[in-house]
Design an enzyme around this catalytic site. Structure first.
Site, PDB file in Angstrom:
ATOM      1  N   ASP A  12       0.822  -1.219   0.000  1.00  0.00           N
ATOM      2  CA  ASP A  12       0.000   0.000   0.000  1.00  0.00           C
ATOM      3  C   ASP A  12       0.856   1.268   0.000  1.00  0.00           C
ATOM      4  O   ASP A  12       0.451   2.298   0.529  1.00  0.00           O
ATOM      5  CB  ASP A  12      -0.956   0.026   1.205  1.00  0.00           C
ATOM      6  CG  ASP A  12      -1.838  -1.204   1.267  1.00  0.00           C
ATOM      7  OD1 ASP A  12      -2.586  -1.427   0.318  1.00  0.00           O
ATOM      8  OD2 ASP A  12      -1.754  -1.944   2.261  1.00  0.00           O
ATOM      9  N   GLY A  16       0.971   1.641  -7.622  1.00  0.00           N
ATOM     10  CA  GLY A  16       0.151   1.821  -8.815  1.00  0.00           C
ATOM     11  C   GLY A  16       0.207   3.245  -9.322  1.00  0.00           C
ATOM     12  O   GLY A  16       0.280   3.486 -10.540  1.00  0.00           O
ATOM     13  N   HIS A  40      -3.995  -1.709  -6.545  1.00  0.00           N
ATOM     14  CA  HIS A  40      -3.265  -0.497  -6.878  1.00  0.00           C
ATOM     15  C   HIS A  40      -4.270   0.558  -7.320  1.00  0.00           C
ATOM     16  O   HIS A  40      -5.062   0.334  -8.233  1.00  0.00           O
ATOM     17  CB  HIS A  40      -2.267  -0.763  -8.001  1.00  0.00           C
ATOM     18  CG  HIS A  40      -1.103  -1.595  -7.577  1.00  0.00           C
ATOM     19  ND1 HIS A  40      -0.204  -2.149  -8.462  1.00  0.00           N
ATOM     20  CD2 HIS A  40      -0.681  -1.974  -6.349  1.00  0.00           C
ATOM     21  CE1 HIS A  40       0.715  -2.819  -7.799  1.00  0.00           C
ATOM     22  NE2 HIS A  40       0.443  -2.741  -6.517  1.00  0.00           N
ATOM     23  N   ALA A 300      -7.341  -0.868  -0.784  1.00  0.00           N
ATOM     24  CA  ALA A 300      -7.952  -0.771  -2.114  1.00  0.00           C
ATOM     25  C   ALA A 300      -8.695  -2.048  -2.482  1.00  0.00           C
ATOM     26  O   ALA A 300      -9.713  -2.011  -3.166  1.00  0.00           O
ATOM     27  CB  ALA A 300      -6.869  -0.480  -3.154  1.00  0.00           C
ATOM     28  N   ARG A 304     -10.539  -2.354   4.156  1.00  0.00           N
ATOM     29  CA  ARG A 304     -10.208  -2.387   5.575  1.00  0.00           C
ATOM     30  C   ARG A 304      -9.426  -1.139   5.982  1.00  0.00           C
ATOM     31  O   ARG A 304      -8.548  -0.691   5.246  1.00  0.00           O
ATOM     32  CB  ARG A 304      -9.368  -3.628   5.912  1.00  0.00           C
ATOM     33  CG  ARG A 304     -10.120  -4.927   5.847  1.00  0.00           C
ATOM     34  CD  ARG A 304      -9.245  -6.094   6.304  1.00  0.00           C
ATOM     35  NE  ARG A 304      -8.138  -6.346   5.388  1.00  0.00           N
ATOM     36  CZ  ARG A 304      -7.270  -7.342   5.550  1.00  0.00           C
ATOM     37  NH1 ARG A 304      -7.372  -8.157   6.596  1.00  0.00           N
ATOM     38  NH2 ARG A 304      -6.296  -7.530   4.676  1.00  0.00           N
ATOM     39  N   PRO A 305      -9.704  -0.577   7.162  1.00  0.00           N
ATOM     40  CA  PRO A 305      -8.874   0.539   7.653  1.00  0.00           C
ATOM     41  C   PRO A 305      -7.436   0.069   7.823  1.00  0.00           C
ATOM     42  O   PRO A 305      -7.180  -0.994   8.379  1.00  0.00           O
ATOM     43  CB  PRO A 305      -9.506   0.885   9.008  1.00  0.00           C
ATOM     44  CG  PRO A 305     -10.880   0.322   8.964  1.00  0.00           C
ATOM     45  CD  PRO A 305     -10.809  -0.894   8.091  1.00  0.00           C
ATOM     46  N   ASP A 334       2.220  15.042   1.023  1.00  0.00           N
ATOM     47  CA  ASP A 334       1.195  16.061   1.271  1.00  0.00           C
ATOM     48  C   ASP A 334       0.280  15.704   2.434  1.00  0.00           C
ATOM     49  O   ASP A 334      -0.284  16.600   3.077  1.00  0.00           O
ATOM     50  CB  ASP A 334       0.345  16.276   0.014  1.00  0.00           C
ATOM     51  CG  ASP A 334      -0.246  14.961  -0.504  1.00  0.00           C
ATOM     52  OD1 ASP A 334       0.542  14.058  -0.854  1.00  0.00           O
ATOM     53  OD2 ASP A 334      -1.485  14.841  -0.553  1.00  0.00           O
TER      54      ASP A 334
END
Length: 425
Positions: A12, A16, A40, A300, A304-305, A334
């Site tokens: 994560d 992608g 992704h 994605a 799930r958190p 950011d």
């Protein structure tokens, strides 16, 4: 140019997004391991896309995409994923998508066994996505898998193979888990329906990629998940079931004879983790929830958190080593713009001992984080186009991470859009 794009941490990391960005310079993009158990996310001028099996280069019309032999292919999910992209105007044909004839097929009984085992484990579960990945890789190494190329064989031969495999699987399904037998007729109907759709894309990807390399084509190898989920070098047993490191890229693509020219590691400006297992830098409470919301940290593939924490120096330095990273793409800088002070996990402690290298076993499972705080910039940076546009505190943070992991940071992402990034001098 043969380039691997890999994850430095738990997955994560934003691979992608970076593959989509960098693929403009490549002729071929290859997925070389994993299945549809991770996603992704790519945001570009055509919208937001979540890709589980298809390489991220599929969003560029002039790129050929390959699903390599190291990938396990859920043919139903693949069909659904292709249909979603086609509905969004993305063209998918055998000219721009090629699937290895050696890739293993994920069958419904793999998903069933994945779910049954997680339920049996109760609180000791591994945090599986329940998409059949561990069982299908297990079958691959037990020589009980069906290859995509077998979809091109005669129906008689394929039926004979399927019958033998189902007899074997029913020993565990019926006598082990106490479930009803797997139905051959249902499994054959599944292969007939979805295999017919997939088989037009099946070919010898090794031949294709070797030819492309000889012609001087630029090839990008795209990993799923990160170094810390690698079956050998990750946080075992809370890993994936395949090799997510750059060194495996040529092997999982069908070209073990080729050598990488460049390994680009992707890592976030902070830490995230989906699923179970040790995550020493993890933060909790309001501080964690604020970071999770700021970064929209939800899986994605699963929704799930994600578990979140400050940038983990030990884990990231180890991931850079495992991936043999030549340069780094730092994503989601950011997201930290709301912070006055930025948390960084600079080390671990275990029974009074300060650990300066990423451990395994008991030390990893019981270590506690050592946190320091770096000065934040507390302003929006999403419009910054070059290094000089960034606040000095953001530049200092980038330089700190670069030195901490001992690898040059080449790209810095300052937003989710394709063009929201900075190339470092």
């Amino acid at each position: 140019m043969l380039t691997a794009i890999t994850g430095i941490n738990w997955g994560d990391e934003g691979k992608g997004r970076m593959v989509d960005l960098l693929s403009s310079d490549y002729d071929v993009v290859v997925r070389y391991q994993g299945g549809n158990n991770a996603g992704h996310t790519v945001v570009n001028e055509r919208g937001k896309f979540i890709l589980n099996l298809l390489p991220s280069g599929i969003l560029r019309s002039d790129v050929v995409n390959v699903i390599g032999n190291g990938v396990v292919v859920d043919i139903k999910h693949l069909s659904e994923e292709m249909n979603k992209l086609k509905a969004a105007g993305i063209e998918i044909t055998p000219a721009n998508l090629k699937i290895s004839d050696r890739a293993i097929i994920v069958m419904p009984y793999h998903v069933q066994m994945d779910c049954l085992e997680e339920e049996r484990l109760l609180d000791a579960k591994y945090g599986s996505t329940r998409r059949g990945i561990a069982p299908v890789y297990g079958d691959k190494y037990m020589k009980k898998g069906l290859r995509m190329g077998e979809l091109l064989d005669s129906k008689e031969d394929l039926k004979k193979r399927l019958e033998g495999i189902i007899d074997y699987k029913n020993l565990m399904i019926e006598k082990g888990y106490g479930q009803d037998k797997i139905s051959f007729d249902e499994m054959w109907a599944y292969l007939e329906e979805y295999g017919t759709i997939a088989k037009e894309f099946v070919c010898d990807t090794g031949l294709f990629l070797n030819k492309a390399a000889k012609e001087g084509k630029n090839i990008m190898f795209e990993a799923q998940l990160g170094a810390l989920r690698d079956i050998d070098f990750g946080i075992y047993p809370y890993t994936s079931s395949s090799s997510s490191i750059a060194a495996y890229a040529p092997i999982g693509s069908g070209v073990p004879n080729l050598k990488l020219d460049l390994s680009i590691g992707i890592m976030k400006a902070y830490s995230t983790c989906v699923g179970e297992g040790p995550f020493t830098a993890e933060m909790f409470g309001d501080e964690a929830e604020e970071l999770r919301k700021s970064g929209n940290e939800y899986g994605a593939a699963t929704g799930r958190p994600r578990r979140v924490g400050g940038f983990d120096v030990l884990a990231s330095r180890y991931g850079v080593m495992c991936q043999g990273a030549d340069e780094i793409a730092l994503t989601k800088l950011d997201v930290l713009s709301y912070l006055d002070q930025i948390p960084v996990c600079v080390g671990y402690e275990f029974e009074g001992e300060r650990l300066d290298h990423f451990p395994i076993g008991e030390k990893l499972f019981k270590a506690t984080p050592v946190y320091e705080y770096k000065k934040g910039w507390n302003k929006d940076i999403s419009d910054c186009k070059k290094l000089e546009d960034l606040p000095q505190e953001a530049i200092d943070y980038i330089k700190y991470i670069e030195e901490a992991v001992d690898c040059k940071i080449k790209y810095v992402s300052v937003g989710a859009q394709r063009e929201q990034y900075i190339v470092m001098p």
